[in-house]
Design a protein around this motif. Structure first.
Motif, PDB file in Angstrom:
ATOM      1  N   ARG A 142       8.675  20.944   1.586  1.00 41.25           N
ATOM      2  CA  ARG A 142       7.622  20.102   1.010  1.00 41.25           C
ATOM      3  C   ARG A 142       7.998  19.581  -0.366  1.00 41.25           C
ATOM      4  O   ARG A 142       7.541  18.517  -0.781  1.00 41.25           O
ATOM      5  CB  ARG A 142       6.306  20.885   0.954  1.00 41.25           C
ATOM      6  N   GLU A 143       8.822  20.322  -1.069  1.00 41.01           N
ATOM      7  CA  GLU A 143       9.318  19.833  -2.349  1.00 41.01           C
ATOM      8  C   GLU A 143      10.371  18.744  -2.142  1.00 41.01           C
ATOM      9  O   GLU A 143      10.443  17.782  -2.905  1.00 41.01           O
ATOM     10  CB  GLU A 143       9.920  20.993  -3.147  1.00 41.01           C
ATOM     11  N   GLN A 144      11.167  18.900  -1.083  1.00 40.76           N
ATOM     12  CA  GLN A 144      12.211  17.914  -0.799  1.00 40.76           C
ATOM     13  C   GLN A 144      11.607  16.580  -0.366  1.00 40.76           C
ATOM     14  O   GLN A 144      12.032  15.521  -0.815  1.00 40.76           O
ATOM     15  CB  GLN A 144      13.133  18.440   0.296  1.00 40.76           C
ATOM     16  N   TYR A 145      10.621  16.630   0.526  1.00 44.83           N
ATOM     17  CA  TYR A 145      10.047  15.398   1.074  1.00 44.83           C
ATOM     18  C   TYR A 145       8.593  15.260   0.634  1.00 44.83           C
ATOM     19  O   TYR A 145       7.734  16.054   1.015  1.00 44.83           O
ATOM     20  CB  TYR A 145      10.134  15.398   2.600  1.00 44.83           C
TER      21      TYR A 145
ATOM     22  N   THR B 200       0.871  -1.181   0.000  1.00 45.39           N
ATOM     23  CA  THR B 200       0.000   0.000   0.000  1.00 45.39           C
ATOM     24  C   THR B 200       0.906   1.229   0.000  1.00 45.39           C
ATOM     25  O   THR B 200       1.373   1.671   1.050  1.00 45.39           O
ATOM     26  CB  THR B 200      -0.933   0.008   1.228  1.00 45.39           C
ATOM     27  N   LEU B 201       1.155   1.768  -1.170  1.00 41.24           N
ATOM     28  CA  LEU B 201       2.194   2.777  -1.333  1.00 41.24           C
ATOM     29  C   LEU B 201       1.669   4.196  -1.470  1.00 41.24           C
ATOM     30  O   LEU B 201       2.446   5.152  -1.369  1.00 41.24           O
ATOM     31  CB  LEU B 201       3.054   2.433  -2.558  1.00 41.24           C
ATOM     32  N   ALA B 202       0.389   4.363  -1.698  1.00 43.50           N
ATOM     33  CA  ALA B 202      -0.157   5.699  -1.936  1.00 43.50           C
ATOM     34  C   ALA B 202      -1.215   6.034  -0.899  1.00 43.50           C
ATOM     35  O   ALA B 202      -1.905   5.153  -0.381  1.00 43.50           O
ATOM     36  CB  ALA B 202      -0.760   5.778  -3.337  1.00 43.50           C
TER      37      ALA B 202
ATOM     38  N   LEU C 246       4.970  17.781  11.906  1.00 42.31           N
ATOM     39  CA  LEU C 246       4.607  16.831  10.856  1.00 42.31           C
ATOM     40  C   LEU C 246       3.553  17.436   9.924  1.00 42.31           C
ATOM     41  O   LEU C 246       3.639  17.296   8.696  1.00 42.31           O
ATOM     42  CB  LEU C 246       4.092  15.539  11.483  1.00 42.31           C
ATOM     43  N   ASP C 247       2.564  18.126  10.495  1.00 43.57           N
ATOM     44  CA  ASP C 247       1.542  18.778   9.671  1.00 43.57           C
ATOM     45  C   ASP C 247       2.164  19.815   8.740  1.00 43.57           C
ATOM     46  O   ASP C 247       1.765  19.947   7.575  1.00 43.57           O
ATOM     47  CB  ASP C 247       0.498  19.449  10.566  1.00 43.57           C
ATOM     48  N   LEU C 248       3.130  20.567   9.252  1.00 41.17           N
ATOM     49  CA  LEU C 248       3.790  21.584   8.425  1.00 41.17           C
ATOM     50  C   LEU C 248       4.638  20.939   7.340  1.00 41.17           C
ATOM     51  O   LEU C 248       4.747  21.475   6.223  1.00 41.17           O
ATOM     52  CB  LEU C 248       4.631  22.507   9.308  1.00 41.17           C
ATOM     53  N   TRP C 249       5.276  19.828   7.639  1.00 44.79           N
ATOM     54  CA  TRP C 249       6.012  19.103   6.601  1.00 44.79           C
ATOM     55  C   TRP C 249       5.074  18.666   5.476  1.00 44.79           C
ATOM     56  O   TRP C 249       5.390  18.780   4.298  1.00 44.79           O
ATOM     57  CB  TRP C 249       6.693  17.870   7.192  1.00 44.79           C
ATOM     58  N   LEU C 250       3.912  18.159   5.859  1.00 44.81           N
ATOM     59  CA  LEU C 250       2.965  17.640   4.873  1.00 44.81           C
ATOM     60  C   LEU C 250       2.326  18.763   4.064  1.00 44.81           C
ATOM     61  O   LEU C 250       2.091  18.611   2.862  1.00 44.81           O
ATOM     62  CB  LEU C 250       1.874  16.832   5.580  1.00 44.81           C
ATOM     63  N   GLY C 251       2.003  19.866   4.708  1.00 48.00           N
ATOM     64  CA  GLY C 251       1.397  20.988   3.997  1.00 48.00           C
ATOM     65  C   GLY C 251       0.059  20.651   3.372  1.00 48.00           C
ATOM     66  O   GLY C 251      -0.241  21.102   2.258  1.00 48.00           O
ATOM     67  N   GLY C 252      -0.743  19.848   4.067  1.00 52.89           N
ATOM     68  CA  GLY C 252      -2.067  19.497   3.555  1.00 52.89           C
ATOM     69  C   GLY C 252      -2.105  18.242   2.713  1.00 52.89           C
ATOM     70  O   GLY C 252      -3.187  17.781   2.330  1.00 52.89           O
ATOM     71  N   ARG C 253      -0.966  17.658   2.392  1.00 55.53           N
ATOM     72  CA  ARG C 253      -0.945  16.417   1.617  1.00 55.53           C
ATOM     73  C   ARG C 253      -1.237  15.230   2.540  1.00 55.53           C
ATOM     74  O   ARG C 253      -1.234  15.362   3.759  1.00 55.53           O
ATOM     75  CB  ARG C 253       0.413  16.238   0.938  1.00 55.53           C
TER      76      ARG C 253
END
Length: 715
Positions: A229-232, A36-38, A251-258
């Motif tokens: 967010r572009e890096q990770y 389950t990759l996505a 973690l939320d800031l790293w994801l940026g809504g993704r």
């Protein structure tokens, strides 16, 4: 756009090869995780269910099939050791460029990179230990403190900061926190501010500041946030039940809504709430991400059915309150044992702490004499102050030990000297096999093939060097390939990486550790000691929530054991003292003859009555009371002469070896030596007599009964 593994020099696998090399050996649930990759994925993983295996194989499968770019995936966990272990596994799976870090290490790396651009100037110094600064802050306020109070005050500051509180907001949010270090809320708030002032004066930041400042930069600087967010693009978070509000915010800031996020955790192993950890993020994950896949790992590959059964029973007997209202938490994962049957857990009541430590040391000595490695045995206690009695008892028994939380392995002089000499050898080493080269170098520092007879510093020094020898041998086996032999240069690089992560090799010695520090570890044999009311649960656990966490702490202790499990407690603190201690309420329903109840008084009265009427087991040779499970199993003292034909015992052992070899399991999985002794001495004539012996359960009777009776009858 799909990632092309060829860009990183990785072999491109067709579906069949990926299936064989990455997914081979995974069970159905682990395979579901790995494939389950996505999208969002929540893995609820019980103790011993192979969660690290599942998520590292998921990362490797994603990289090798081109779904993940290894340079754009970040795996985070909570300890440097766990991160180092994850990196090792990823390297072995051919994806060593994937980053696996702690939250703090990942944030510090970003902070060091972005500070000059976002803030300017040089990054302040990092404060690794708070004690001195806390003490200075208290002196500025003329607050009396001692070493214990400073430790408690530092812990309170850490809790406040990971809960994203300031000195101004602390007082209103900490009404249920007690009085750390004897300070009321207003005084604690002033100390918190004074601590921050001292740091500012000295141009220092602490580990919590690393997270707070990184969060601040990500929130306030859109360019920095966009760069991260572009890096990770993909994130994996292990031990997600231990996430604090501050870590979740980052973690939320790293994801940026993704939602490209995989989290792994077990609410039943939440034992760090005093540091700000909360399982709420794990429990709420399906609600926060309605499209999330949820996979449960419940097949326990670590422990025997006897150990797993006790762990499940302990959680089932929990009372309502606190997190129990949550649907996921009120139905904890029920583990399913995958290993063969093992020995029954033992319960030992002793007259006082000294007697308990001596009895445990004696039982450990028997295990070692019967082939269990000392490094595969642990004594776990609730508070660090309990360790001293076991240090003395093990020393008296001539058993080496290591105190987890004591001097760090890579800080020991002999280890530092060894690394220096290995580094020197790496500059001029020829083609000598690494194993022999390491032995030759470490022999100059005191290593020898046989362990020294003496204890103390000489034994500790030898154990450190022996651990390095064993590590070198393991790495030669696991890292050498037909194209590249593992060399002393590789070994030095590995040791440097392990030293930075404090990922110590295994030291030959019984581990003494607190239950909290045992999280994430496992041993063949575990002794859970001091299990009396006031210690388990601890005396200051006075709410439903805190008692529940104490139960989870014992659950963690139980699930550290692979094979042998021993529970013990004492009725008095000192020899001759008043026997007013009661065994832990958590043992009700676990130990033979006890039943779970709802009130401590009646439960314990029944237990005391049962103890008064129970007849002690005595040696059939000398008549002395038997004190260990192994002695009770064979019916005599370990020092008394055996009452059986040695030839019968050896024939049974030879048969057992054949069975174990055929089944590819350790010999003790078939029968322990103690059980074989009991069989040889009792000489059972039929299945009924054999079934009456300790260690011969229904499954073993059905599988081995006729063969055993045939051996005994032919003698």
């Amino acid at each position: 756009m799909m990632y092309d593994p060829r860009q990183a020099g990785l072999p491109v696998m067709d579906e069949r090869t990926a299936e064989e090399r990455i997914l081979a050996g995974l069970d159905d649930e682990q395979r579901a995780v790995a494939t389950t990759l996505a999208g969002p994925l929540c893995v609820l993983a019980g103790a011993g269910t192979g969660k690290t295996r599942a998520i590292t194989h998921r990362i490797a499968y994603g990289v090798h099939t081109g779904v993940y770019n290894p340079n754009r995936l970040l795996a985070v966990t909570f300890t440097a050791r766990a991160a180092a272990e994850m990196r090792t596994r990823l390297r072995d799976l051919g994806v060593g460029t994937v980053q696996a870090r702690t939250f703090h290490a990942a944030a510090l790396r970003q902070l060091q990179y972005f500070w000059p651009h976002a803030v300017g100037g040089q990054l302040p110094g990092l404060l690794e230990h708070k004690a001195q600064v806390i003490a200075e802050a208290a002196r500025r306020l003329r607050l009396p403190t001692d070493r214990a109070a400073i430790r408690d005050l530092a812990a309170e500051v850490e809790w406040a900061k990971v809960s994203m509180l300031t000195p101004e907001t602390y007082v209103g949010k900490a009404e249920d926190r007690g009085e750390p270090g004897g300070l009321d809320k207003l005084a604690m708030g002033r100390l918190f501010q004074s601590y921050e002032d001292v740091k500012a004066d000295r141009n220092l930041i602490d580990f919590e500041d690393v997270l707070l400042i990184t969060v601040g930069i990500l929130q306030e600087d859109p360019r920095v946030a966009a760069t991260v967010r572009e890096q990770y693009r993909h994130f994996v978070v292990d031990e997600y039940q231990d996430v604090s509000p501050l870590q979740q915010r980052m973690l939320d800031l790293w994801l940026g809504g993704r939602d490209e996020l995989c989290v792994v955790g077990d609410a039943s192993q939440t034992i760090y709430s005093f540091t700000g950890a909360t399982p709420r993020h794990l429990l709420d994950f399906p609600a926060r991400y309605p499209k999330a896949n949820v996979v449960k790992l419940v097949r326990d590959y670590r422990s025997t059915p006897q150990v797993v059964g006790l762990a499940n029973t302990l959680l089932k007997s929990r009372r309502s309150g606190g997190l129990a209202a949550d649907a996921l938490w009120s139905a904890p994962l029920e583990l399913r044992a995958q290993r063969a049957s093992g020995p029954l857990p033992e319960f030992l009541e002793c007259s006082d702490d000294e007697a308990e430590a001596a009895a445990v040391a004696g039982r450990i000595k028997i295990l070692i004499d019967h082939g269990t490695q000392a490094s595969e045995i642990a004594v776990l206690f609730r508070t660090n102050g309990q360790s001293e009695a076991y240090e003395r008892a093990l020393a008296s028994a001539g058993v080496g030990y290591q105190l987890r939380g004591g001097e760090r392995f890579f800080a020991r002089k002999e280890v530092r000297d060894a690394i220096l000499q290995l580094r020197a050898a790496s500059r001029s080493a020829e083609d000598e096999p690494l194993g022999q080269l390491v032995r030759d170098i470490l022999a100059n520092l005191g290593w020898q093939a046989e362990a020294p007879k003496s204890g103390g510093a000489v034994r500790e020094r030898w154990e450190s060097l022996a651990a390095l020898v064993a590590l070198a041998d393991d790495l030669v086996t696991s890292r050498s390939t037909p194209e590249h032999a593992f060399t002393v240069v590789d070994l030095v690089a590995e040791l440097q990486e392990r030293a930075s992560a404090q990922h110590a090799p295994t030291v030959q010695g019984v581990t003494l550790a607190s239950l909290h520090s045992a999280k994430g570890l496992e041993w063949d044999a575990v002794f859970l000691v001091g299990l009396s009311e006031g210690l388990m649960p601890i005396s200051f656990a006075d709410t439903a929530e805190t008692v529940d966490e104490e139960r989870r702490l014992l659950y963690v202790g139980i699930t550290r054991a692979r094979e042998f499990l021993n529970f013990s407690w004492s009725t008095a603190r000192t020899p001759g003292g008043r026997a007013n201690r009661r065994p832990s309420r958590f043992l009700d329903g676990l130990r033979p003859g006890s039943a779970a109840g709802t009130a401590a008084g009646p439960r314990m009265a029944t237990t005391r009555k049962a103890r008064k009427t129970a007849a002690p087991s005595v040696c059939r040779v000398c008549g002395k009371v038997l004190t260990t499970g192994a002695e009770r199993k064979i019916g005599r003292c370990s020092t008394c002469p055996a009452g059986y034909d040695e030839a019968v015992f050896e024939e049974l052992r030879a048969w057992r070896l054949g069975e174990a070899t055929s089944a590819e399991v350790p010999a003790f999985v078939v029968f322990t030596d103690a059980t074989l002794m009991a069989i040889a001495e009792a000489a059972p004539k039929d299945l009924a007599e054999l079934a009456a012996l300790p260690g011969v359960g229904p499954s073993k009777l059905e599988r081995y009964g006729e063969a055993v009776l045939e051996i005994v009858a032919s003698a």
